[in-house]
Design a protein around this motif. Structure first.
Motif, mmCIF file in Angstrom:
data_model
loop_
_atom_site.group_PDB
_atom_site.id
_atom_site.type_symbol
_atom_site.label_atom_id
_atom_site.label_comp_id
_atom_site.label_asym_id
_atom_site.label_seq_id
_atom_site.Cartn_x
_atom_site.Cartn_y
_atom_site.Cartn_z
ATOM 1 N N ARG A 80 12.268 4.876 5.529
ATOM 2 C CA ARG A 80 11.040 4.501 6.256
ATOM 3 C C ARG A 80 9.852 4.318 5.310
ATOM 4 O O ARG A 80 8.890 3.636 5.629
ATOM 5 C CB ARG A 80 10.718 5.582 7.292
ATOM 6 N N THR A 81 9.913 4.948 4.142
ATOM 7 C CA THR A 81 8.769 4.891 3.219
ATOM 8 C C THR A 81 9.207 4.383 1.835
ATOM 9 O O THR A 81 9.326 5.169 0.885
ATOM 10 C CB THR A 81 8.097 6.275 3.095
ATOM 11 N N PRO A 82 9.438 3.085 1.735
ATOM 12 C CA PRO A 82 9.821 2.519 0.432
ATOM 13 C C PRO A 82 8.621 2.402 -0.508
ATOM 14 O O PRO A 82 7.473 2.578 -0.090
ATOM 15 C CB PRO A 82 10.322 1.120 0.804
ATOM 16 N N ALA B 25 2.580 -0.264 -8.090
ATOM 17 C CA ALA B 25 3.563 0.214 -7.107
ATOM 18 C C ALA B 25 2.938 1.299 -6.254
ATOM 19 O O ALA B 25 2.133 2.098 -6.740
ATOM 20 C CB ALA B 25 4.798 0.753 -7.829
ATOM 21 N N ARG B 26 3.300 1.298 -4.959
ATOM 22 C CA ARG B 26 2.786 2.305 -4.037
ATOM 23 C C ARG B 26 3.741 2.448 -2.852
ATOM 24 O O ARG B 26 4.519 1.548 -2.547
ATOM 25 C CB ARG B 26 1.362 1.986 -3.550
ATOM 26 N N THR B 27 3.634 3.618 -2.187
ATOM 27 C CA THR B 27 4.468 3.885 -1.011
ATOM 28 C C THR B 27 3.865 3.195 0.204
ATOM 29 O O THR B 27 2.640 3.186 0.361
ATOM 30 C CB THR B 27 4.509 5.411 -0.737
ATOM 31 N N VAL B 28 4.718 2.631 1.051
ATOM 32 C CA VAL B 28 4.260 2.058 2.325
ATOM 33 C C VAL B 28 5.241 2.461 3.432
ATOM 34 O O VAL B 28 6.354 2.906 3.143
ATOM 35 C CB VAL B 28 4.159 0.502 2.268
ATOM 36 N N VAL B 29 4.811 2.294 4.668
ATOM 37 C CA VAL B 29 5.691 2.585 5.812
ATOM 38 C C VAL B 29 6.309 1.283 6.306
ATOM 39 O O VAL B 29 5.585 0.301 6.529
ATOM 40 C CB VAL B 29 4.898 3.262 6.966
ATOM 41 N N LEU B 30 7.613 1.305 6.484
ATOM 42 C CA LEU B 30 8.316 0.131 7.024
ATOM 43 C C LEU B 30 7.991 0.011 8.514
ATOM 44 O O LEU B 30 8.229 0.941 9.285
ATOM 45 C CB LEU B 30 9.828 0.318 6.832
ATOM 46 N N PHE C 205 2.139 -2.662 7.245
ATOM 47 C CA PHE C 205 0.723 -2.804 7.589
ATOM 48 C C PHE C 205 -0.121 -2.298 6.431
ATOM 49 O O PHE C 205 0.287 -1.389 5.698
ATOM 50 C CB PHE C 205 0.361 -1.966 8.828
ATOM 51 N N SER C 206 -1.297 -2.858 6.303
ATOM 52 C CA SER C 206 -2.225 -2.360 5.297
ATOM 53 C C SER C 206 -3.650 -2.661 5.731
ATOM 54 O O SER C 206 -3.869 -3.383 6.707
ATOM 55 C CB SER C 206 -1.931 -3.009 3.945
ATOM 56 N N ASP C 207 -4.594 -2.115 4.980
ATOM 57 C CA ASP C 207 -5.994 -2.480 5.160
ATOM 58 C C ASP C 207 -6.196 -3.827 4.471
ATOM 59 O O ASP C 207 -5.806 -4.002 3.303
ATOM 60 C CB ASP C 207 -6.886 -1.393 4.532
ATOM 61 N N ALA C 208 -6.790 -4.749 5.193
ATOM 62 C CA ALA C 208 -6.963 -6.114 4.658
ATOM 63 C C ALA C 208 -7.804 -6.135 3.381
ATOM 64 O O ALA C 208 -7.747 -7.085 2.611
ATOM 65 C CB ALA C 208 -7.606 -6.988 5.726
HETATM 66 C C1 LIG Z 1 4.019 8.342 2.726
HETATM 67 C C2 LIG Z 1 2.968 7.286 2.466
HETATM 68 C C3 LIG Z 1 2.917 6.177 3.287
HETATM 69 C C4 LIG Z 1 1.959 5.196 3.074
HETATM 70 N N1 LIG Z 1 1.957 4.089 3.876
HETATM 71 C C5 LIG Z 1 1.085 3.082 3.627
HETATM 72 C C6 LIG Z 1 1.148 1.875 4.383
HETATM 73 O O1 LIG Z 1 1.977 1.693 5.283
HETATM 74 N N2 LIG Z 1 0.263 0.896 4.085
HETATM 75 C C7 LIG Z 1 -0.659 1.043 3.085
HETATM 76 O O2 LIG Z 1 -1.433 0.102 2.870
HETATM 77 N N3 LIG Z 1 -0.754 2.154 2.354
HETATM 78 C C8 LIG Z 1 0.109 3.182 2.585
HETATM 79 N N4 LIG Z 1 0.065 4.320 1.831
HETATM 80 C C9 LIG Z 1 -0.966 4.443 0.775
HETATM 81 C C10 LIG Z 1 -0.530 3.610 -0.442
HETATM 82 O O3 LIG Z 1 0.564 4.243 -1.087
HETATM 83 C C11 LIG Z 1 -1.671 3.386 -1.434
HETATM 84 O O4 LIG Z 1 -2.142 4.622 -1.930
HETATM 85 C C12 LIG Z 1 -2.854 2.629 -0.815
HETATM 86 O O5 LIG Z 1 -2.412 1.682 0.136
HETATM 87 C C13 LIG Z 1 -3.661 1.905 -1.896
HETATM 88 O O6 LIG Z 1 -2.828 0.971 -2.534
HETATM 89 P P1 LIG Z 1 -3.406 -0.300 -3.326
HETATM 90 O O7 LIG Z 1 -4.583 0.208 -4.105
HETATM 91 O O8 LIG Z 1 -2.275 -0.739 -4.209
HETATM 92 O O9 LIG Z 1 -3.781 -1.343 -2.315
HETATM 93 C C14 LIG Z 1 1.018 5.319 2.014
HETATM 94 C C15 LIG Z 1 1.102 6.438 1.181
HETATM 95 C C16 LIG Z 1 2.047 7.403 1.408
HETATM 96 C C17 LIG Z 1 2.095 8.605 0.484
#
Ligand SMILES: Cc1cc2nc3c(=O)[nH]c(=O)nc-3n(C[C@H](O)[C@H](O)[C@H](O)COP(=O)(O)O)c2cc1C
Length: 179
Positions: A26-28, A41-46, A59-62
């Motif tokens: 769920r969190t790739p 690289a960063r974690t996101v939710v599928l 999803f993300s903040d625009a």
């Molecule tokens: C478990 C977990 C889930 C996350 N899910 C999201 C997500 O779905 N979308 C998102 O934009 N950021 C998510 N984040 C935060 C990002 O990892 C990241 O810190 C943030 O989006 C800023 O990334 P950027 O500076 O590369 O845009 C999540 C972080 C964690 C630890």
């Protein structure tokens, strides 16, 4: 694992990860290239996985840096790891970002009813330095972006004491690789 059923099994897990909050896929990690050509690289939710259309959604903040990066270069890689399955999946994909339109409006209808709504209503962009004065006011309209990733290539690795297995899956080939 049988090569003929592997692709279906992978997509089944991706679709499960979208609905099962405990699923480790769920969190790739989403890796992109920034405007200096450097990896980020960063974690996101599928948020969605569809075998039929070969797409994954997030999803993300625009206003987040990743959105600007993906607009400049949509080439991404996603890394999924599940210790339960002992499967790693590396997905190379082409990303597209939407910040307005019917799909974004529909997604917001679901988000706005839950606690995640405030994530998309902050007056500050992700990564902004926080001001010294505390403010609790939220913006009136959401800063929601939908990232859709069209899958191009998958590299699947299964760890096992009986022998690791690795395969690549693309539009033209499904074949075993040396792990
Ligand atoms: C478990 C977990 C889930 C996350 N899910 C999201 C997500 O779905 N979308 C998102 O934009 N950021 C998510 N984040 C935060 C990002 O990892 C990241 O810190 C943030 O989006 C800023 O990334 P950027 O500076 O590369 O845009 C999540 C972080 C964690 C630890």
């Amino acid at each position: 694992m049988d090569l003929s059923t592997l692709t279906g099994s992978i997509w089944r897990e991706l679709e499960l990860a979208n609905t099962d909050r405990q699923h480790q896929w769920r969190t790739p990690v989403l890796a992109s290239i920034d405007t200096n050509g450097l990896p980020q690289a960063r974690t996101v939710v599928l948020r969605k996985a569809c075998h039929h259309t070969q797409t994954l959604q997030f999803f993300s903040d625009a206003r987040s840096p990743k959105v600007a990066q993906l607009r400049a270069s949509g080439q991404i890689q996603l890394v999924f790891w599940s210790s339960a399955l002992k499967w790693q999946l590396r997905v190379s994909a082409q990303a597209r970002v939407e910040t307005s339109g019917a799909e974004v409006d529909k997604a917001w209808q679901g988000i706005k009813l839950g606690p995640a709504r405030q994530d998309y209503l902050s007056p500050f962009a992700p990564g902004d330095a926080l001001p010294n004065t505390v403010t609790t006011a939220l913006d009136e309209s959401p800063h929601l972006a939908i990232i859709s990733a069209e899958v191009i290539h998958m590299d699947w690795l299964s760890l096992s004491s009986e022998g690791h297995q690795r395969a690549e899956i693309s539009a033209t080939a499904v074949r075993w690789l040396t792990p």
